[in-house]
Write a protein that holds these residues in place. Structure first.
Motif, mmCIF file in Angstrom:
data_model
loop_
_atom_site.group_PDB
_atom_site.id
_atom_site.type_symbol
_atom_site.label_atom_id
_atom_site.label_comp_id
_atom_site.label_asym_id
_atom_site.label_seq_id
_atom_site.Cartn_x
_atom_site.Cartn_y
_atom_site.Cartn_z
ATOM 1 N N TYR A 69 0.836 -1.208 0.000
ATOM 2 C CA TYR A 69 0.000 0.000 0.000
ATOM 3 C C TYR A 69 0.873 1.262 0.000
ATOM 4 C CZ TYR A 69 -3.829 3.171 1.001
ATOM 5 O OH TYR A 69 -4.752 4.173 0.917
ATOM 6 N N SER A 93 -3.293 2.140 -11.616
ATOM 7 C CA SER A 93 -4.246 1.721 -10.584
ATOM 8 C C SER A 93 -3.441 0.994 -9.508
ATOM 9 C CB SER A 93 -5.329 0.818 -11.167
ATOM 10 O OG SER A 93 -4.762 -0.384 -11.602
ATOM 11 N N GLU A 94 -3.833 1.203 -8.252
ATOM 12 C CA GLU A 94 -3.017 0.739 -7.126
ATOM 13 C C GLU A 94 -2.660 -0.744 -7.208
ATOM 14 O OE1 GLU A 94 -4.517 1.894 -3.341
ATOM 15 O OE2 GLU A 94 -4.823 3.981 -3.940
ATOM 16 N N GLY A 95 -3.603 -1.553 -7.696
ATOM 17 C CA GLY A 95 -3.381 -3.001 -7.750
ATOM 18 C C GLY A 95 -2.335 -3.425 -8.754
ATOM 19 N N THR A 96 -2.009 -2.544 -9.698
ATOM 20 C CA THR A 96 -1.037 -2.870 -10.754
ATOM 21 C C THR A 96 0.316 -3.265 -10.185
ATOM 22 O OG1 THR A 96 -2.150 -1.249 -12.126
ATOM 23 C CG2 THR A 96 -0.010 -1.974 -12.900
ATOM 24 N N GLU A 140 -9.644 4.774 3.560
ATOM 25 C CA GLU A 140 -9.574 6.078 2.887
ATOM 26 C C GLU A 140 -10.683 6.210 1.839
ATOM 27 O OE1 GLU A 140 -5.630 6.858 1.507
ATOM 28 O OE2 GLU A 140 -4.747 6.377 3.445
ATOM 29 N N GLN A 196 1.256 4.374 -2.802
ATOM 30 C CA GLN A 196 1.129 5.793 -2.433
ATOM 31 C C GLN A 196 2.358 6.595 -2.879
ATOM 32 O OE1 GLN A 196 -2.032 6.652 -1.236
ATOM 33 N NE2 GLN A 196 -2.087 4.492 -1.807
ATOM 34 N N LYS A 248 -11.647 4.301 -0.609
ATOM 35 C CA LYS A 248 -11.379 3.905 -1.999
ATOM 36 C C LYS A 248 -12.120 2.603 -2.271
ATOM 37 C CE LYS A 248 -6.700 5.823 -1.925
ATOM 38 N NZ LYS A 248 -5.294 5.442 -1.722
ATOM 39 N N HIS A 284 -11.138 1.014 -7.798
ATOM 40 C CA HIS A 284 -10.023 1.961 -7.763
ATOM 41 C C HIS A 284 -8.689 1.202 -7.645
ATOM 42 C CE1 HIS A 284 -7.936 5.742 -6.779
ATOM 43 N NE2 HIS A 284 -7.223 4.988 -5.948
ATOM 44 N N ILE A 285 -8.732 0.076 -6.943
ATOM 45 C CA ILE A 285 -7.505 -0.697 -6.702
ATOM 46 C C ILE A 285 -7.154 -1.578 -7.902
ATOM 47 C CG2 ILE A 285 -6.340 -2.323 -5.109
ATOM 48 C CD1 ILE A 285 -7.344 0.373 -3.812
ATOM 49 N N ILE A 286 -8.160 -2.310 -8.400
ATOM 50 C CA ILE A 286 -7.845 -3.336 -9.415
ATOM 51 C C ILE A 286 -8.184 -2.917 -10.845
ATOM 52 C CG2 ILE A 286 -8.110 -5.220 -7.749
ATOM 53 C CD1 ILE A 286 -10.801 -5.837 -9.247
ATOM 54 N N GLY A 287 -8.790 -1.758 -11.008
ATOM 55 C CA GLY A 287 -9.212 -1.340 -12.349
ATOM 56 C C GLY A 287 -10.620 -1.854 -12.629
ATOM 57 N N ALA A 306 -7.042 0.763 1.947
ATOM 58 C CA ALA A 306 -7.675 1.630 0.937
ATOM 59 C C ALA A 306 -9.103 1.983 1.349
ATOM 60 C CB ALA A 306 -7.685 0.921 -0.409
#
Lengths: 110, 253
Positions: free
Chosen positions: A28, A43-46, B48, A32, B50, B54-57, B45
């Motif tokens: 995480y 995207s964060e999961g990428t 916050e 950030q 999310k 938002h995380i995985i697309g 996440a």
């Protein structure tokens, strides 16, 4: 936006290693950090497929650590071969980044 | 598993990812590691505000494929599982045949049963992978599961009738031969149970054999006996899976 994501994919491994080299981070926190330096399109999961790939190649290693504010977290460290790989990609990047930028700017000035 | 307080959507995604990766033949410890890590990420996440998207697309399927693509196939694990599943299924079938008349198989059946088991194993793996990587409605999920169940029945029924069309040598055993084969099958199923630390390899053959055996004592017609015993068998399997899921989710908490 999509073009930017495509361009980033090629260099994302190096971006992740560069952050991990500075200090050990968990997933995480890493996402950030990438956002903080301006890579907002990822995207964060990428980062997780990237982290898996880097671990598989022996460029980083993960270690579970307890956290004061919640569940245990997996922190990542750069290995010696990761450091070598980061150096290699960085020098390759320098070789192409400058001429590509010049070329594209020339196109803009036409 | 972390068992973190996640939204229903995030929980569903983690569960689906676990099923997807398992049905892709990935290593269990690697599956646990990546799902635990994603659970922590989703937990932080969500604090916050999310969303999972938002995380995985926007495409869970695409994301699952990306994760799966970076994980190695558990060759050694599946090299153990596949023969055990096939031999376990075959042990149940052999036991039932011995209870209802004795060990008597044609060469076509002896070759056909393992092949059918492999095809069905692949079909079930594909079905679970397909369901877990899409946001299907419950009705659609049941449709796919019904389809693969129908395929199982059709293939086994087909195999029952195949010897009528293809002639091959028949292998038979006498009383003691049946006794030895039955003992081997029972020992193997108990062995699987000890190895896997579950009673599934013992209860499934019981559900498979006992209802039909007991219904056989009634005055019902053969056709009615067949569908009633099948209904009891599926009801018992369903009840067992339901209580097993309840038990594991309770113990996890």
């Amino acid at each position: 936006m999509a073009a930017r994501s495509q361009l980033l994919k090629g260099i994302l491994d190096a971006c992740v290693m560069a952050i991990v080299e500075e200090k050990a981070v968990y997933g995480y926190e890493l996402s950030q950090q990438l956002q903080k330096v301006g890579l907002l399109d990822i995207s964060e999961g990428t980062i997780y497929p990237v982290l898996l790939r880097l671990q598989k190649n022996g460029f980083i290693i993960g270690e579970m650590r307890p956290s004061a504010s919640g569940p245990n977290r997996k922190y990542y460290f750069l290995t010696d071969s990761g450091r070598e790989e980061l150096e290699r990609i960085s020098s390759e990047w320098m070789l192409i980044a400058s001429p590509v930028s010049q070329l594209l700017q020339r196109g803009e000035n036409r | 598993m972390n068992q973190l307080p996640l939204s229903k959507k995030s929980q569903t995604f983690i569960e689906n990812l676990r099923i997807y990766l398992f049905s892709c033949g990935k290593k269990t410890n690697e599956i646990d590691e990546i799902t635990d890590e994603l659970e922590v990420h989703l937990y932080e996440a969500e604090k916050e505000n999310k969303s999972v998207e938002h995380i995985i697309g926007s495409s869970p399927k695409e994301y699952m494929e990306q994760i799966s693509g970076e994980m190695s196939f558990d060759v050694r694990g599946w090299a153990k599982y596949v023969p055990i599943i096939i031999l376990g299924a075959f042990s149940g079938i052999v036991l039932k045949d011995i209870v209802f008349g004795g060990f008597q198989y044609s060469l076509v059946e002896l070759i056909g049963y393992p092949l059918v088991c492999i095809v069905l194993l692949l079909a079930y793996m594909w079905t679970f992978r397909h369901i877990s990587s899409h946001n299907f409605s419950k009705a659609k999920e049941f449709f796919f599961l019904y389809l693969v169940s129908f395929l199982s029945i059709a293939m086994f029924v087909g195999l029952m009738f195949l010897p009528n069309y293809i002639e091959s040598p028949i292998i038979m055993h006498g009383y003691y031969g049946n006794l030895i084969v039955a003992s081997m099958a029972i020992s193997f199923l108990i062995g699987i149970s000890i190895w896997s630390k579950t009673i599934v390899s013992i209860v499934l053959p019981i559900f498979y054999i006992v209802p039909e055996y007991l219904v056989g004592f009634t005055d019902l017609s053969v056709g009615n006996q067949l569908w009633i015993s099948s209904l009891i068998m599926y009801a018992l399997i369903g009840a067992y899976l339901f209580f097993e899921m309840k038990r594991t989710s309770t113990s996890a908490k």
